[in-house]
Design a protein around this motif. Structure first.
Motif, PDB file in Angstrom:
ATOM      1  N   ARG A 148     -12.583 -10.699   5.368  1.00 23.72           N
ATOM      2  CA  ARG A 148     -11.912  -9.634   4.620  1.00 23.72           C
ATOM      3  C   ARG A 148     -11.019 -10.212   3.521  1.00 23.72           C
ATOM      4  O   ARG A 148     -10.906  -9.661   2.426  1.00 23.72           O
ATOM      5  CB  ARG A 148     -11.095  -8.796   5.614  1.00 23.72           C
ATOM      6  N   ASN A 149     -10.408 -11.359   3.777  1.00 26.53           N
ATOM      7  CA  ASN A 149      -9.538 -11.989   2.781  1.00 26.53           C
ATOM      8  C   ASN A 149     -10.300 -12.383   1.522  1.00 26.53           C
ATOM      9  O   ASN A 149      -9.732 -12.412   0.430  1.00 26.53           O
ATOM     10  CB  ASN A 149      -8.844 -13.216   3.378  1.00 26.53           C
ATOM     11  N   VAL A 150     -11.575 -12.698   1.671  1.00 25.70           N
ATOM     12  CA  VAL A 150     -12.400 -13.067   0.517  1.00 25.70           C
ATOM     13  C   VAL A 150     -12.441 -11.907  -0.475  1.00 25.70           C
ATOM     14  O   VAL A 150     -12.300 -12.098  -1.688  1.00 25.70           O
ATOM     15  CB  VAL A 150     -13.827 -13.466   0.964  1.00 25.70           C
ATOM     16  N   TYR A 151     -12.649 -10.687   0.028  1.00 30.97           N
ATOM     17  CA  TYR A 151     -12.722  -9.511  -0.844  1.00 30.97           C
ATOM     18  C   TYR A 151     -11.403  -9.258  -1.562  1.00 30.97           C
ATOM     19  O   TYR A 151     -11.396  -8.810  -2.709  1.00 30.97           O
ATOM     20  CB  TYR A 151     -13.090  -8.257  -0.044  1.00 30.97           C
ATOM     21  N   LEU A 184     -13.301 -20.008  15.686  1.00 30.80           N
ATOM     22  CA  LEU A 184     -12.775 -18.649  15.598  1.00 30.80           C
ATOM     23  C   LEU A 184     -13.630 -17.657  16.375  1.00 30.80           C
ATOM     24  O   LEU A 184     -14.848 -17.803  16.459  1.00 30.80           O
ATOM     25  CB  LEU A 184     -12.736 -18.187  14.131  1.00 30.80           C
ATOM     26  N   SER A 185     -12.987 -16.620  16.896  1.00 31.31           N
ATOM     27  CA  SER A 185     -13.720 -15.510  17.514  1.00 31.31           C
ATOM     28  C   SER A 185     -14.407 -14.706  16.410  1.00 31.31           C
ATOM     29  O   SER A 185     -14.086 -14.851  15.220  1.00 31.31           O
ATOM     30  CB  SER A 185     -12.741 -14.601  18.266  1.00 31.31           C
ATOM     31  N   GLN A 186     -15.311 -13.825  16.798  1.00 31.19           N
ATOM     32  CA  GLN A 186     -15.987 -12.970  15.810  1.00 31.19           C
ATOM     33  C   GLN A 186     -14.969 -12.103  15.079  1.00 31.19           C
ATOM     34  O   GLN A 186     -15.069 -11.900  13.872  1.00 31.19           O
ATOM     35  CB  GLN A 186     -17.059 -12.101  16.477  1.00 31.19           C
ATOM     36  N   GLY A 187     -13.980 -11.572  15.800  1.00 27.61           N
ATOM     37  CA  GLY A 187     -12.947 -10.749  15.171  1.00 27.61           C
ATOM     38  C   GLY A 187     -12.145 -11.530  14.141  1.00 27.61           C
ATOM     39  O   GLY A 187     -11.882 -11.035  13.044  1.00 27.61           O
ATOM     40  N   ALA A 188     -11.753 -12.736  14.485  1.00 24.79           N
ATOM     41  CA  ALA A 188     -10.992 -13.581  13.553  1.00 24.79           C
ATOM     42  C   ALA A 188     -11.834 -13.924  12.327  1.00 24.79           C
ATOM     43  O   ALA A 188     -11.327 -13.943  11.197  1.00 24.79           O
ATOM     44  CB  ALA A 188     -10.512 -14.844  14.246  1.00 24.79           C
ATOM     45  N   LYS A 189     -13.116 -14.172  12.528  1.00 24.26           N
ATOM     46  CA  LYS A 189     -14.006 -14.443  11.381  1.00 24.26           C
ATOM     47  C   LYS A 189     -14.058 -13.235  10.450  1.00 24.26           C
ATOM     48  O   LYS A 189     -14.036 -13.383   9.228  1.00 24.26           O
ATOM     49  CB  LYS A 189     -15.407 -14.811  11.868  1.00 24.26           C
ATOM     50  N   LYS A 190     -14.103 -12.039  11.006  1.00 23.37           N
ATOM     51  CA  LYS A 190     -14.126 -10.830  10.174  1.00 23.37           C
ATOM     52  C   LYS A 190     -12.808 -10.668   9.412  1.00 23.37           C
ATOM     53  O   LYS A 190     -12.802 -10.256   8.244  1.00 23.37           O
ATOM     54  CB  LYS A 190     -14.434  -9.601  11.013  1.00 23.37           C
ATOM     55  N   GLU A 193       0.810  -1.218   0.000  1.00 18.31           N
ATOM     56  CA  GLU A 193       0.000   0.000   0.000  1.00 18.31           C
ATOM     57  C   GLU A 193       0.846   1.272   0.000  1.00 18.31           C
ATOM     58  O   GLU A 193       0.518   2.250  -0.688  1.00 18.31           O
ATOM     59  CB  GLU A 193      -0.936  -0.007   1.196  1.00 18.31           C
ATOM     60  N   GLU A 194       1.931   1.285   0.744  1.00 18.79           N
ATOM     61  CA  GLU A 194       2.756   2.483   0.862  1.00 18.79           C
ATOM     62  C   GLU A 194       3.391   2.915  -0.453  1.00 18.79           C
ATOM     63  O   GLU A 194       3.690   4.086  -0.644  1.00 18.79           O
ATOM     64  CB  GLU A 194       3.846   2.262   1.910  1.00 18.79           C
ATOM     65  N   GLU A 195       3.580   1.972  -1.373  1.00 20.38           N
ATOM     66  CA  GLU A 195       4.230   2.311  -2.651  1.00 20.38           C
ATOM     67  C   GLU A 195       3.247   2.410  -3.806  1.00 20.38           C
ATOM     68  O   GLU A 195       3.647   2.589  -4.948  1.00 20.38           O
ATOM     69  CB  GLU A 195       5.320   1.290  -2.968  1.00 20.38           C
ATOM     70  N   THR A 196       1.962   2.287  -3.529  1.00 24.63           N
ATOM     71  CA  THR A 196       0.948   2.408  -4.559  1.00 24.63           C
ATOM     72  C   THR A 196       0.561   3.877  -4.644  1.00 24.63           C
ATOM     73  O   THR A 196      -0.101   4.396  -3.761  1.00 24.63           O
ATOM     74  CB  THR A 196      -0.274   1.531  -4.223  1.00 24.63           C
ATOM     75  N   LEU A 197       0.996   4.533  -5.720  1.00 25.53           N
ATOM     76  CA  LEU A 197       0.828   5.976  -5.813  1.00 25.53           C
ATOM     77  C   LEU A 197      -0.220   6.426  -6.830  1.00 25.53           C
ATOM     78  O   LEU A 197      -0.948   7.380  -6.598  1.00 25.53           O
ATOM     79  CB  LEU A 197       2.169   6.625  -6.169  1.00 25.53           C
ATOM     80  N   LEU A 198      -0.287   5.774  -7.968  1.00 23.84           N
ATOM     81  CA  LEU A 198      -1.112   6.276  -9.058  1.00 23.84           C
ATOM     82  C   LEU A 198      -2.544   5.753  -9.033  1.00 23.84           C
ATOM     83  O   LEU A 198      -3.483   6.493  -9.269  1.00 23.84           O
ATOM     84  CB  LEU A 198      -0.475   5.931 -10.410  1.00 23.84           C
ATOM     85  N   GLN A 199      -2.705   4.485  -8.803  1.00 23.14           N
ATOM     86  CA  GLN A 199      -4.037   3.878  -8.792  1.00 23.14           C
ATOM     87  C   GLN A 199      -4.661   4.033  -7.412  1.00 23.14           C
ATOM     88  O   GLN A 199      -3.958   4.193  -6.425  1.00 23.14           O
ATOM     89  CB  GLN A 199      -3.954   2.385  -9.157  1.00 23.14           C
ATOM     90  N   CYS A 200      -5.962   3.962  -7.353  1.00 21.53           N
ATOM     91  CA  CYS A 200      -6.656   4.021  -6.066  1.00 21.53           C
ATOM     92  C   CYS A 200      -6.748   2.589  -5.528  1.00 21.53           C
ATOM     93  O   CYS A 200      -7.503   1.781  -6.061  1.00 21.53           O
ATOM     94  CB  CYS A 200      -8.038   4.629  -6.253  1.00 21.53           C
ATOM     95  N   PRO A 201      -5.985   2.256  -4.499  1.00 19.73           N
ATOM     96  CA  PRO A 201      -6.009   0.874  -4.008  1.00 19.73           C
ATOM     97  C   PRO A 201      -7.338   0.538  -3.347  1.00 19.73           C
ATOM     98  O   PRO A 201      -8.050   1.415  -2.856  1.00 19.73           O
ATOM     99  CB  PRO A 201      -4.871   0.841  -2.994  1.00 19.73           C
ATOM    100  N   GLU A 202      -7.668  -0.734  -3.377  1.00 16.39           N
ATOM    101  CA  GLU A 202      -8.849  -1.251  -2.687  1.00 16.39           C
ATOM    102  C   GLU A 202      -8.354  -1.897  -1.399  1.00 16.39           C
ATOM    103  O   GLU A 202      -7.845  -3.016  -1.423  1.00 16.39           O
ATOM    104  CB  GLU A 202      -9.582  -2.264  -3.558  1.00 16.39           C
ATOM    105  N   ILE A 203      -8.469  -1.177  -0.297  1.00 16.24           N
ATOM    106  CA  ILE A 203      -7.991  -1.672   0.990  1.00 16.24           C
ATOM    107  C   ILE A 203      -9.216  -2.092   1.798  1.00 16.24           C
ATOM    108  O   ILE A 203     -10.000  -1.257   2.241  1.00 16.24           O
ATOM    109  CB  ILE A 203      -7.171  -0.602   1.741  1.00 16.24           C
ATOM    110  N   PHE A 204      -9.366  -3.399   1.953  1.00 18.96           N
ATOM    111  CA  PHE A 204     -10.518  -3.972   2.645  1.00 18.96           C
ATOM    112  C   PHE A 204     -10.199  -4.132   4.123  1.00 18.96           C
ATOM    113  O   PHE A 204      -9.202  -4.761   4.479  1.00 18.96           O
ATOM    114  CB  PHE A 204     -10.895  -5.320   2.030  1.00 18.96           C
ATOM    115  N   LEU A 205     -11.029  -3.566   4.955  1.00 24.29           N
ATOM    116  CA  LEU A 205     -10.842  -3.635   6.402  1.00 24.29           C
ATOM    117  C   LEU A 205     -11.919  -4.517   7.021  1.00 24.29           C
ATOM    118  O   LEU A 205     -13.075  -4.479   6.588  1.00 24.29           O
ATOM    119  CB  LEU A 205     -10.910  -2.230   7.004  1.00 24.29           C
ATOM    120  N   PRO A 206     -11.557  -5.277   8.054  1.00 24.26           N
ATOM    121  CA  PRO A 206     -12.560  -6.133   8.701  1.00 24.26           C
ATOM    122  C   PRO A 206     -13.577  -5.328   9.514  1.00 24.26           C
ATOM    123  O   PRO A 206     -14.696  -5.775   9.727  1.00 24.26           O
ATOM    124  CB  PRO A 206     -11.729  -7.050   9.588  1.00 24.26           C
TER     125      PRO A 206
END
Length: 168
Positions: A106-109, A96-102, A48-61
């Motif tokens: 997120r990895n699916v996306y 898994l805990s609820q947090g771990a499931k989230k 992510e830190e080196e992605t400058l031109l394109q708009c990255p898709e950063i998926f958060l849980p």
């Protein structure tokens, strides 16, 4: 062909490989590829830190994950569908805990996109054993099932194969 790729991996990725991941992200950015990642420390952040031109898709849980103010947090029907996919690929989902499931959802996306129907062109990652282990392993299993090429920088020859594919 999708012009997105998943740039992911272990939080314990060695520093020299983090630099290499950043260089790859920059080069792929210049070629018009869009990064998909997950906002975690280590490999995710290096891409992510080196992605400058394109708009990255950063998926958060969840909102505020890892102190982040920006990122894509999906909910509702799409999240429920992604959770079913995550459950299918995780060997111990019910423990898994609820947090771990989230986190695993997120990895699916990262692999299938926001609509769960737009697979990445390829995955660049690093795992400590070169196999589908840890949270990155979940993404690798999903990628494999969806015929998405995985370039694990721990494995001999994967970097050369990735560079040949991107140049080709």
């Amino acid at each position: 062909m999708s012009r997105s790729y998943a740039g992911i991996g272990s939080r314990q990725t060695p520093p020299e490989l983090l630099r290499q991941m950043g260089a790859l992200a920059f080069a792929l950015d210049l070629k018009g590829y869009t990064l998909r990642s997950g906002g975690a420390d280590g490999a995710d952040s290096a891409f992510e830190e080196e992605t400058l031109l394109q708009c990255p898709e950063i998926f958060l849980p969840w909102r505020g994950f890892n102190g982040r103010k920006n990122g894509i947090v999906l909910s509702g029907k799409v999240e429920a569908q992604a959770a079913l996919i995550a459950k299918e690929f995780h060997p111990a989902w019910d423990r898994l805990s609820q947090g771990a499931k989230k986190l695993h959802t997120r990895n699916v996306y990262q692999i299938l996109g926001q609509d769960l129907r737009s697979p990445a062109a390829f995955v660049i990652c690093w795992t400590k054993d070169g196999k589908a282990t840890g949270g990155t392993g979940q993404a690798i299993r999903i990628a494999d099932a969806n015929h998405v090429s995985v370039f694990n920088l721990k494995r001999e020859g994967d970097l050369d194969a990735l560079l040949a594919m991107v140049r080709g």
